[in-house]
Design a protein around this motif. Structure first.
Motif, PDB file in Angstrom:
ATOM      1  N   UNK A 128     -52.406 -12.918 -25.810  1.00  0.00           N
ATOM      2  CA  UNK A 128     -51.166 -13.869 -26.586  1.00  0.00           C
ATOM      3  C   UNK A 128     -50.007 -13.726 -25.438  1.00  0.00           C
ATOM      4  N   UNK A 129     -49.484 -14.902 -24.574  1.00  0.00           N
ATOM      5  CA  UNK A 129     -48.769 -15.000 -23.637  1.00  0.00           C
ATOM      6  C   UNK A 129     -47.141 -14.510 -24.687  1.00  0.00           C
ATOM      7  N   UNK A 130     -46.975 -13.168 -23.952  1.00  0.00           N
ATOM      8  CA  UNK A 130     -45.260 -12.870 -24.721  1.00  0.00           C
ATOM      9  C   UNK A 130     -43.648 -13.492 -24.050  1.00  0.00           C
ATOM     10  N   UNK A 131     -43.223 -14.746 -24.987  1.00  0.00           N
ATOM     11  CA  UNK A 131     -42.322 -14.740 -24.186  1.00  0.00           C
ATOM     12  C   UNK A 131     -41.158 -14.275 -23.960  1.00  0.00           C
ATOM     13  N   UNK A 132     -40.121 -14.270 -22.773  1.00  0.00           N
ATOM     14  CA  UNK A 132     -38.932 -14.023 -22.531  1.00  0.00           C
ATOM     15  C   UNK A 132     -38.923 -12.237 -22.628  1.00  0.00           C
ATOM     16  N   UNK A 133     -39.919 -12.004 -21.761  1.00  0.00           N
ATOM     17  CA  UNK A 133     -40.995 -10.548 -21.429  1.00  0.00           C
ATOM     18  C   UNK A 133     -41.059 -10.783 -19.872  1.00  0.00           C
ATOM     19  N   UNK A 134     -39.925 -10.228 -19.444  1.00  0.00           N
ATOM     20  CA  UNK A 134     -40.786 -10.204 -17.583  1.00  0.00           C
ATOM     21  C   UNK A 134     -41.614  -9.186 -17.584  1.00  0.00           C
ATOM     22  N   UNK A 135     -42.515  -8.008 -18.045  1.00  0.00           N
ATOM     23  CA  UNK A 135     -42.838  -7.122 -17.751  1.00  0.00           C
ATOM     24  C   UNK A 135     -43.414  -5.954 -18.810  1.00  0.00           C
ATOM     25  N   UNK A 136     -43.918  -5.234 -18.720  1.00  0.00           N
ATOM     26  CA  UNK A 136     -44.464  -4.063 -19.121  1.00  0.00           C
ATOM     27  C   UNK A 136     -43.060  -2.437 -18.848  1.00  0.00           C
ATOM     28  N   UNK A 137     -43.464  -2.054 -18.949  1.00  0.00           N
ATOM     29  CA  UNK A 137     -41.934  -1.654 -18.475  1.00  0.00           C
ATOM     30  C   UNK A 137     -43.035   0.218 -17.609  1.00  0.00           C
ATOM     31  N   UNK A 138     -44.370   0.040 -17.977  1.00  0.00           N
ATOM     32  CA  UNK A 138     -45.297   1.001 -17.216  1.00  0.00           C
ATOM     33  C   UNK A 138     -46.916  -0.740 -16.170  1.00  0.00           C
ATOM     34  N   UNK A 139     -47.258  -0.020 -15.532  1.00  0.00           N
ATOM     35  CA  UNK A 139     -48.367  -0.655 -15.263  1.00  0.00           C
ATOM     36  C   UNK A 139     -49.523  -0.113 -15.806  1.00  0.00           C
ATOM     37  N   UNK A 140     -50.294  -0.738 -16.782  1.00  0.00           N
ATOM     38  CA  UNK A 140     -51.691  -0.238 -17.271  1.00  0.00           C
ATOM     39  C   UNK A 140     -52.530  -0.870 -16.166  1.00  0.00           C
ATOM     40  N   UNK A 141     -53.612  -0.423 -15.784  1.00  0.00           N
ATOM     41  CA  UNK A 141     -55.086  -0.721 -15.262  1.00  0.00           C
ATOM     42  C   UNK A 141     -56.483  -0.609 -16.144  1.00  0.00           C
ATOM     43  N   UNK A 142     -57.619  -1.673 -15.812  1.00  0.00           N
ATOM     44  CA  UNK A 142     -59.029  -1.981 -16.768  1.00  0.00           C
ATOM     45  C   UNK A 142     -59.154  -0.302 -16.749  1.00  0.00           C
ATOM     46  N   UNK A 143     -59.066   1.063 -15.955  1.00  0.00           N
ATOM     47  CA  UNK A 143     -59.211   1.809 -16.405  1.00  0.00           C
ATOM     48  C   UNK A 143     -58.699   2.728 -17.839  1.00  0.00           C
ATOM     49  N   UNK A 168     -53.165  -0.068 -28.364  1.00  0.00           N
ATOM     50  CA  UNK A 168     -53.112  -1.650 -27.407  1.00  0.00           C
ATOM     51  C   UNK A 168     -52.338  -1.927 -26.150  1.00  0.00           C
ATOM     52  N   UNK A 169     -52.460  -2.370 -25.066  1.00  0.00           N
ATOM     53  CA  UNK A 169     -51.866  -2.463 -23.666  1.00  0.00           C
ATOM     54  C   UNK A 169     -51.516  -4.188 -23.609  1.00  0.00           C
ATOM     55  N   UNK A 170     -50.255  -3.587 -23.235  1.00  0.00           N
ATOM     56  CA  UNK A 170     -49.476  -5.533 -22.966  1.00  0.00           C
ATOM     57  C   UNK A 170     -49.517  -5.278 -21.453  1.00  0.00           C
ATOM     58  N   UNK A 171     -49.946  -6.409 -20.875  1.00  0.00           N
ATOM     59  CA  UNK A 171     -50.664  -6.028 -19.217  1.00  0.00           C
ATOM     60  C   UNK A 171     -50.074  -7.449 -18.709  1.00  0.00           C
ATOM     61  N   UNK A 172     -49.616  -7.332 -17.681  1.00  0.00           N
ATOM     62  CA  UNK A 172     -49.480  -8.647 -16.673  1.00  0.00           C
ATOM     63  C   UNK A 172     -50.090  -9.044 -15.716  1.00  0.00           C
ATOM     64  N   UNK A 173     -50.425 -10.199 -15.325  1.00  0.00           N
ATOM     65  CA  UNK A 173     -52.167 -10.830 -15.131  1.00  0.00           C
ATOM     66  C   UNK A 173     -50.876 -12.211 -14.518  1.00  0.00           C
ATOM     67  N   UNK A 174     -51.766 -12.088 -12.970  1.00  0.00           N
ATOM     68  CA  UNK A 174     -51.167 -12.877 -11.748  1.00  0.00           C
ATOM     69  C   UNK A 174     -51.485 -14.305 -12.539  1.00  0.00           C
ATOM     70  N   UNK A 175     -50.290 -15.564 -12.173  1.00  0.00           N
ATOM     71  CA  UNK A 175     -50.970 -16.602 -12.908  1.00  0.00           C
ATOM     72  C   UNK A 175     -50.915 -16.541 -14.508  1.00  0.00           C
ATOM     73  N   UNK A 176     -50.685 -15.518 -15.282  1.00  0.00           N
ATOM     74  CA  UNK A 176     -51.098 -15.416 -16.821  1.00  0.00           C
ATOM     75  C   UNK A 176     -50.009 -15.014 -17.458  1.00  0.00           C
ATOM     76  N   UNK A 177     -48.950 -14.587 -16.922  1.00  0.00           N
ATOM     77  CA  UNK A 177     -47.822 -13.530 -17.341  1.00  0.00           C
ATOM     78  C   UNK A 177     -48.135 -12.299 -18.011  1.00  0.00           C
ATOM     79  N   UNK A 178     -47.673 -12.324 -19.395  1.00  0.00           N
ATOM     80  CA  UNK A 178     -47.292 -11.043 -19.747  1.00  0.00           C
ATOM     81  C   UNK A 178     -48.391 -11.309 -20.747  1.00  0.00           C
ATOM     82  N   UNK A 179     -49.024 -10.377 -21.685  1.00  0.00           N
ATOM     83  CA  UNK A 179     -49.913 -10.903 -22.371  1.00  0.00           C
ATOM     84  C   UNK A 179     -50.547  -9.329 -23.184  1.00  0.00           C
ATOM     85  N   UNK A 180     -50.627  -9.773 -24.466  1.00  0.00           N
ATOM     86  CA  UNK A 180     -50.817  -8.839 -25.472  1.00  0.00           C
ATOM     87  C   UNK A 180     -52.548  -8.367 -24.766  1.00  0.00           C
TER      88      UNK A 180
END
Length: 382
Positions: free
Chosen positions: A226-241, A250-262
């Motif tokens: 789910x794309x989170x509205x009003x969010x520019x991104x997570x404070x820390x970047x997480x990876x698949x690892x 439950x991670x919140x991550x940013x993906x190219x062309x998708x936005x910040x997602x739960x």
């Protein structure tokens, strides 16, 4: 018994059948009906040290309601503590919620106030980490325990500066009992919110997203991707690892062309039955709805007509859920079952003691594999 008063100028068909002269006529009809109604699934209570708010909690319907509340009197603390959190909540689809303060009271007393509100199904503590880690653990255990006792969910979060490893270790240190683990979900990391300089806890935006998913799809839909509205991104970047190594988050991550997602929908449970948020929440909703409907039986005789009334109502309710896609299976038999009756769910002793016992099975993961619920309602003795 329902009494219906009919004026002489009632419908022509009624007049032709029973009205012979002007006047007021009373027609008495009797109809005993039972339906299982769907209650609200996502009502959030924000709980914390909100100085200036009523001890019993205050209802906030929307963002405008909150701004009016925050502007009343000397409530700068309320705006400071809650404005970023509620901004994320309402931007992401949150509905009416409650603000319950621990100022001047204990956490236990605040949770009693939440119980008294009657319709809360989600708990959020924005200031979970405002004190030491020990305090965060005490709060997490108390909130999750309340959620388990009330068939609700606690949306929790990690500390602001945690790395994934630190967050996972801190959450494990809460030492939640397995009984309550299915009623808690933990999110990482904090978020950068549009137009805000300081990061904000993720639990407010997540609670809003849960509400939107329930409203648009249903409580059985996983609140993830789910794309989170009003969010520019997570404070820390997480990876698949990171995500693969820490399944308790439950991670919140940013993906190219998708936005910040739960990007996760797990509870704190490690069991197959209760590992996923939508399964635990769906079963809780079914339990609450059926229990509410069964209260009518307290004054009915514990006999076959009452059992059939109950069975038909619950069957109709579960059939509706299956048709909406909440249950697995291509046939009704694969999706659910409802049982009630002598030598089926009740013994002679149960019936004599006025215990109406109903069993319902839900296929939430695989067709024909049921989570079985048992309901016992005290009734008028036969």
């Amino acid at each position: 018994m329902i009494a219906r008063v009919v004026h002489a100028k009632a419908k022509e068909s009624f007049m032709a059948a029973s009205v012979t002269h002007p006047g007021v006529y009373v027609e008495e009809t009797f109809s005993l009906r039972l339906t299982v109604s769907s209650g609200q699934t996502a009502v959030t209570a924000f709980i914390g040290d909100f100085a200036g708010l009523p001890t019993g909690g205050v209802r906030v319907n929307d963002w405008l309601d909150f701004t009016k509340l925050a502007d009343q009197g000397a409530k700068g603390e309320v705006r400071q503590a809650l404005e970023p959190v509620l901004k994320g909540y309402f931007r992401n689809g949150g509905g009416h919620c409650y603000l319950v303060s621990t100022a001047g009271s204990t956490l236990g007393e605040a949770l009693e106030a939440v119980t008294a509100l009657g319709d809360v199904t989600i708990l959020v503590a924005p200031g979970l980490w405002s004190q030491a880690a020990k305090s965060a653990g005490e709060w997490a255990r108390a909130l999750t325990g309340w959620a388990a006792d009330n068939k609700a969910m606690a949306i929790l979060h990690t500390d602001r500066d945690h790395t994934p490893d630190q967050a996972s270790t801190a959450v494990d240190a809460w030492d939640l009992d397995e009984r309550v683990r299915p009623f808690a979900a933990v999110y990482y990391p904090w978020l950068q919110q549009t137009a805000d300089t300081e990061p904000v806890v993720p639990s407010g935006a997540v609670a809003g997203a849960w509400t939107a998913v329930d409203r648009d799809r249903g409580v059985w839909k996983a609140p993830a991707n789910i794309v989170l509205r009003g969010i520019t991104g997570p404070l820390h970047t997480a990876t698949d690892t990171d995500q693969g190594a820490h399944l308790n988050l439950n991670f919140i991550r940013t993906f190219p062309s998708a936005g910040t997602l739960i990007w996760g929908a797990r509870t704190r449970s490690e069991t197959d039955e209760w590992r996923y948020i939508p399964i635990r929440r769906l079963v809780s909703v079914v339990e609450r709805d059926i229990q509410a409907a069964l209260r009518f039986a307290a004054f009915e005789p514990n006999t076959a007509p009452t059992w059939e009334l109950v069975r038909a109502a619950v069957d109709n309710y579960l059939h509706g859920l299956w048709r909406q896609g909440a249950l697995q299976g291509n046939t009704l038999q694969e999706a659910y079952f409802v049982q009630v009756g002598k030598d089926i769910t009740m013994t002679e002793n149960d019936i004599a003691a006025g215990r109406l016992i109903l069993k319902a099975g839900l296929a939430t993961m695989r067709p024909g594999e049921f989570i079985t619920l048992q309901f016992t309602q005290e009734t008028a003795q036969a």
